[in-house]
Design an enzyme around this catalytic site. Structure first.
Site, PDB file in Angstrom:
ATOM      1  N   HIS A   2     -13.249  24.396 -31.616  1.00  0.00           N
ATOM      2  CA  HIS A   2     -12.423  25.604 -31.676  1.00  0.00           C
ATOM      3  C   HIS A   2     -11.145  25.443 -30.875  1.00  0.00           C
ATOM      4  CE1 HIS A   2     -13.265  27.101 -27.589  1.00  0.00           C
ATOM      5  NE2 HIS A   2     -14.501  26.656 -27.776  1.00  0.00           N
ATOM      6  N   CYS A  31     -19.023  23.906 -26.127  1.00  0.00           N
ATOM      7  CA  CYS A  31     -18.193  23.696 -27.311  1.00  0.00           C
ATOM      8  C   CYS A  31     -17.102  22.669 -27.027  1.00  0.00           C
ATOM      9  CB  CYS A  31     -17.551  25.013 -27.753  1.00  0.00           C
ATOM     10  SG  CYS A  31     -18.764  26.210 -28.365  1.00  0.00           S
TER      11      CYS A  31
END
Length: 189
Positions: free
Chosen positions: A148, A164
């Site tokens: 992301h 992440c």
């Protein structure tokens, strides 16, 4: 004493310049806050994986998109801090532009301030998933890990996330456009 400021090529100034046509206009990146080894660049493929594969080398804090002809596009990334890293082989299970972010239950317990967004944080420049998200699935199941965007330039090249893999907005937008759902992902510990 004379203070000099770093000079950047027009190529990188354009690459990391403003993105006014996005749903939420993205400001330029202050390149003085980013190690040049983290700039997006084409390199000889160091991974040995087949073209079309995303490889995250957590040790060197780079993500590679393997291309034809022994080349790869290299992106600087921020990765999971100690105890939050994930490694394995998976695939992009879904993609979203300007996604809503919903903190997982474990994060809400660990970081009570995230409970404000238990029903989802709307898209925008301050949303933790940023301009794009690519959801990592393994064996058909969401791992809860993502590739992301981030506006936190300082975090690129660091191990600070909740697991992440974060890229600059400019880089996740580029990667998102190159990779369809089903793209294989290899994350090396």
């Amino acid at each position: 004493m004379r203070i000099t400021t770093p000079q950047f090529s027009d190529y990188y100034l354009a690459m990391y310049g403003p993105l006014p046509d996005e749903k939420f206009p993205v400001p330029p990146i202050d390149l003085t806050k980013l190690d040049p080894s983290m700039f997006r660049t084409q390199v000889a493929d160091p991974t040995g994986e087949r073209p079309g594969t995303i490889v995250v080398n957590t040790g060197e804090r780079h993500l590679y998109l393997v291309q034809e002809g022994g080349q790869a596009m290299r992106y600087g990334v921020g990765i999971g801090r100690e105890g939050f890293a994930w490694a394995g082989t998976a695939a992009v299970g879904r993609k979203a532009m300007w996604p809503t972010w919903t903190p997982p239950q474990e994060m809400q317990q660990r970081q009570p301030e995230t409970r404000e967004w238990a029903n989802g944080m709307p898209p925008g420049l301050t949303n933790p998933l940023g301009a794009r998200a690519m959801y990592i699935y393994q064996d058909g199941r969401d791992t809860l890990y993502r590739l992301h965007g981030t506006m936190e330039v300082w975090s690129i090249g660091q191990a600070v996330s909740s697991g992440c893999v974060r890229l600059l907005f400019h880089d996740i937008i580029d990667l998102y456009g190159r990779c369809p759902v089903g793209t294989p992902i290899v994350v090396n510990a």
